[in-house]
Design an enzyme around this catalytic site. Structure first.
Site, PDB file in Angstrom:
ATOM      1  N   GLU A 137       0.938  -1.213   0.044  1.00 39.03           N
ATOM      2  CA  GLU A 137      -0.012  -0.047  -0.027  1.00 39.03           C
ATOM      3  C   GLU A 137       0.931   1.184  -0.009  1.00 39.03           C
ATOM      4  O   GLU A 137       2.024   1.234   0.557  1.00 39.03           O
ATOM      5  CB  GLU A 137      -0.921   0.109   1.176  1.00 39.03           C
ATOM      6  CG  GLU A 137      -1.932  -1.276   1.271  1.00 39.03           C
ATOM      7  CD  GLU A 137      -2.480  -1.382   2.519  1.00 39.03           C
ATOM      8  OE1 GLU A 137      -1.932  -1.225   3.551  1.00 39.03           O
ATOM      9  OE2 GLU A 137      -3.604  -2.205   2.506  1.00 39.03           O
TER      10      GLU A 137
ATOM     11  N   LYS B   1       3.854   6.939   3.159  1.00 36.57           N
ATOM     12  CA  LYS B   1       4.088   5.794   3.917  1.00 36.57           C
ATOM     13  C   LYS B   1       3.915   4.586   2.919  1.00 36.57           C
ATOM     14  O   LYS B   1       2.881   4.551   2.034  1.00 36.57           O
ATOM     15  CB  LYS B   1       3.508   5.440   5.105  1.00 36.57           C
ATOM     16  CG  LYS B   1       3.831   4.190   5.683  1.00 36.57           C
ATOM     17  CD  LYS B   1       3.038   4.063   7.024  1.00 36.57           C
ATOM     18  CE  LYS B   1       1.954   3.145   6.985  1.00 36.57           C
ATOM     19  NZ  LYS B   1       1.469   2.674   8.282  1.00 36.57           N
TER      20      LYS B   1
ATOM     21  N   THR C 251       4.696  -9.006   9.900  1.00 30.69           N
ATOM     22  CA  THR C 251       3.361  -8.968   9.098  1.00 30.69           C
ATOM     23  C   THR C 251       3.465  -7.997   8.541  1.00 30.69           C
ATOM     24  O   THR C 251       3.034  -7.610   7.353  1.00 30.69           O
ATOM     25  CB  THR C 251       2.258  -9.389   9.932  1.00 30.69           C
ATOM     26  OG1 THR C 251       2.449 -10.857  10.320  1.00 30.69           O
ATOM     27  CG2 THR C 251       0.978  -9.277   8.991  1.00 30.69           C
TER      28      THR C 251
ATOM     29  N   ARG D  63       1.259   4.398  15.948  1.00 29.55           N
ATOM     30  CA  ARG D  63      -0.194   5.317  15.701  1.00 29.55           C
ATOM     31  C   ARG D  63      -1.110   4.726  15.688  1.00 29.55           C
ATOM     32  O   ARG D  63      -2.431   5.244  15.784  1.00 29.55           O
ATOM     33  CB  ARG D  63       0.425   5.983  14.132  1.00 29.55           C
ATOM     34  CG  ARG D  63       0.352   5.053  12.804  1.00 29.55           C
ATOM     35  CD  ARG D  63      -1.062   4.953  12.310  1.00 29.55           C
ATOM     36  NE  ARG D  63      -1.002   4.709  10.967  1.00 29.55           N
ATOM     37  CZ  ARG D  63      -1.510   3.614  10.547  1.00 29.55           C
ATOM     38  NH1 ARG D  63      -1.869   2.601  11.326  1.00 29.55           N
ATOM     39  NH2 ARG D  63      -1.689   3.309   9.014  1.00 29.55           N
TER      40      ARG D  63
ATOM     41  N   ALA E  49       2.898  -8.699  16.660  1.00 29.59           N
ATOM     42  CA  ALA E  49       3.551  -7.302  16.952  1.00 29.59           C
ATOM     43  C   ALA E  49       2.857  -6.182  17.156  1.00 29.59           C
ATOM     44  O   ALA E  49       3.639  -5.302  17.858  1.00 29.59           O
ATOM     45  CB  ALA E  49       4.336  -7.149  15.509  1.00 29.59           C
TER      46      ALA E  49
ATOM     47  N   ASP F 199      -4.058 -15.618  22.042  1.00 29.42           N
ATOM     48  CA  ASP F 199      -3.798 -15.796  20.655  1.00 29.42           C
ATOM     49  C   ASP F 199      -3.650 -17.371  20.445  1.00 29.42           C
ATOM     50  O   ASP F 199      -3.527 -18.104  21.466  1.00 29.42           O
ATOM     51  CB  ASP F 199      -2.382 -15.187  20.529  1.00 29.42           C
ATOM     52  CG  ASP F 199      -1.800 -15.195  19.200  1.00 29.42           C
ATOM     53  OD1 ASP F 199      -1.640 -14.060  18.853  1.00 29.42           O
ATOM     54  OD2 ASP F 199      -1.589 -16.057  18.569  1.00 29.42           O
TER      55      ASP F 199
ATOM     56  N   VAL G 133      -8.943  -3.934  14.515  1.00 28.52           N
ATOM     57  CA  VAL G 133      -7.730  -3.359  14.106  1.00 28.52           C
ATOM     58  C   VAL G 133      -7.280  -4.609  12.784  1.00 28.52           C
ATOM     59  O   VAL G 133      -6.694  -4.057  11.800  1.00 28.52           O
ATOM     60  CB  VAL G 133      -6.583  -3.332  15.070  1.00 28.52           C
ATOM     61  CG1 VAL G 133      -5.420  -3.048  14.180  1.00 28.52           C
ATOM     62  CG2 VAL G 133      -7.114  -2.176  15.938  1.00 28.52           C
TER      63      VAL G 133
ATOM     64  N   ASP H 124      -8.331  -5.341   7.821  1.00 29.09           N
ATOM     65  CA  ASP H 124      -7.952  -4.115   7.145  1.00 29.09           C
ATOM     66  C   ASP H 124      -7.577  -4.357   5.727  1.00 29.09           C
ATOM     67  O   ASP H 124      -6.966  -3.405   5.060  1.00 29.09           O
ATOM     68  CB  ASP H 124      -6.752  -3.595   7.869  1.00 29.09           C
ATOM     69  CG  ASP H 124      -5.543  -4.550   7.747  1.00 29.09           C
ATOM     70  OD1 ASP H 124      -5.746  -5.603   7.389  1.00 29.09           O
ATOM     71  OD2 ASP H 124      -4.424  -4.173   8.135  1.00 29.09           O
TER      72      ASP H 124
ATOM     73  N   LYS I 246     -10.753  -9.658   4.313  1.00 28.56           N
ATOM     74  CA  LYS I 246     -10.066  -9.939   5.511  1.00 28.56           C
ATOM     75  C   LYS I 246     -10.718  -9.227   6.602  1.00 28.56           C
ATOM     76  O   LYS I 246     -10.442  -8.029   6.772  1.00 28.56           O
ATOM     77  CB  LYS I 246      -8.584  -9.555   5.277  1.00 28.56           C
ATOM     78  CG  LYS I 246      -7.759  -9.634   6.563  1.00 28.56           C
ATOM     79  CD  LYS I 246      -6.153  -9.477   5.944  1.00 28.56           C
ATOM     80  CE  LYS I 246      -5.469  -9.418   7.263  1.00 28.56           C
ATOM     81  NZ  LYS I 246      -5.155  -7.984   7.847  1.00 28.56           N
TER      82      LYS I 246
END
Ligand code: NAD
Length: 339
Positions: free
Chosen positions: A58, A71, A86, A114, A141, A163, A226, A229, A233
């Site tokens: 991206e 970015k 990842t 962020r 992460a 997890d 989160v 994204d 997915k």
């Protein structure tokens, strides 16, 4: 000579240590909130994404009238099996007046910081103020960054986590303790969701999954979603989105990449900037369900990169390098090859 500041991940880690983690994170949350408040002054566009069998690439540009940032970032869920992250990213900040780059920086740590800061802003406006239990499903992460940032805005007493990878759980427990968070391992995602006042989902699942089902959530819970994204997915039971007050970052991007790709624009209550600016109320009752359907937008990286540049310049961090050519005459670029 126009020097460019080069900041490696180690430079950034050192800078955070110097500033102090609480101060660094609080400052970033503040900058993030201010950036959302300034939304209408900024140049905001959805990111450009390319998809591959292994993941996504991206490019994310954003700007105000003075500073332009871009970015590049990936999302490759299979990377940890190759001992790679990842999500890895690189950020560039440039002076909009001359177009010259000011900084080239690792943006991998910054992405985690962020995303945590954006979740913290959403949590501040959407979660119950008396939220005590933070739950997280997916302790990879991003996880410590997300939990720490959220813990700065609500009075978290305990972090319940799960997890599918026991190693990721052990790692999280150790790191969470080092952050002063009381961490308690759960036996399933369901157990986490059932206990959480604020829930974070940060798995790297592939496909449209139901990592959290509607019936598992407490009344009045707030979810920071989160991990969903990218197109195809997602992590949440669509029923959650149909019943909750759903807030996205940028509608156009969220409809393609976010949880709301499964339910459409009718399920979206607001963009986060509208809540932060007071145009629409955030939480209005103790019992309503709220969801921050985060995919990550370029404006958040702009906020983080400008914040980092300010701190790094103030403290002389990183290396100032002559990255670009500076010929004696601006029309004689070729002279560099004749030297
Ligand atoms: P990671 O690969 O390091 O961690 C993901 C973790 O999820 C792994 O430990 C994995 O074992 C776990 N997991 C997978 N399926 C699970 C399940 N069903 N239940 C519980 N755990 C499960 O990835 P990361 O860098 O921490 O990123 C997490 C996710 O967040 C990724 O999907 C990434 O694309 C996304 N992300 C979103 C933003 C944003 O702004 N919204 C920013 C960064 C990353």
């Amino acid at each position: 000579m126009a020097a460019v500041k080069l900041l490696t991940a180690s430079d950034i880690a050192r800078l955070v240590k110097e500033v102090g983690l609480p101060r660094f994170v609080d400052g970033l949350i503040e900058r993030m909130e201010e950036t959302f408040r300034r939304w209408k002054e900024l140049k905001v566009v959805p990111r450009v994404s390319f998809s591959y069998p292994w993941g996504m690439m991206e490019a994310m540009p954003a700007s105000d009238s003075k500073l332009y940032a871009v970015k590049i970032v990936n999302g490759h869920p299979g990377n940890p099996a190759r001992n790679l992250l990842t999500v890895a990213a690189l950020g560039i900040l440039a002076d909009a007046e001359t177009g010259y780059p000011l900084m080239v920086a690792d943006a991998t740590l910054l992405t985690a910081f962020r995303t945590g800061a954006a979740c913290a802003v959403a949590t501040k406006h959407l979660a119950r103020r008396d939220s005590r239990v933070l739950g997280i499903i997916g302790t990879g992460a991003q996880s410590e960054f997300l939990c720490y940032a959220v813990s700065r805005v609500v009075p978290i007493e305990e972090v319940v986590f799960y997890d599918i990878d026991p190693l990721a759980m052990r790692k999280f427990e150790e790191n969470a303790r080092s952050l002063g968070l009381r961490a308690r391992a759960a036996g399933s995602g369901r157990e986490v969701a059932e206990r959480a006042d604020v829930l974070i989902t940060a798995t790297a699942v592939k496909g449209k999954r139901k990592v959290v089902e509607r019936g598992w959530l407490k009344p009045g819970a707030h979810v920071n979603a989160v991990g969903g994204d990218a197109p195809g997915k997602t992590e949440l039971d669509p029923q959650i989105l149909l019943e909750a007050k759903v807030v996205v970052e940028l509608l156009e991007q969220a409809l393609v990449e976010g949880e709301v790709q499964n339910v459409g624009r009718g399920a979206v209550y607001a963009e986060l900037w509208e809540i932060v600016s007071g145009l629409k109320p955030g939480r209005v009752s103790e019992s309503e369900l709220t969801v921050f359907d985060s995919v990550g937008v370029a404006v958040e990286d702009w906020a983080a990169l400008t914040y980092l540049y300010g701190l790094a310049s103030e403290r002389g961090a990183g290396l100032d390098v002559d990255l670009l050519p500076s010929p004696l005459h601006p029309k004689n670029l070729f002279a560099l090859l004749r030297r």
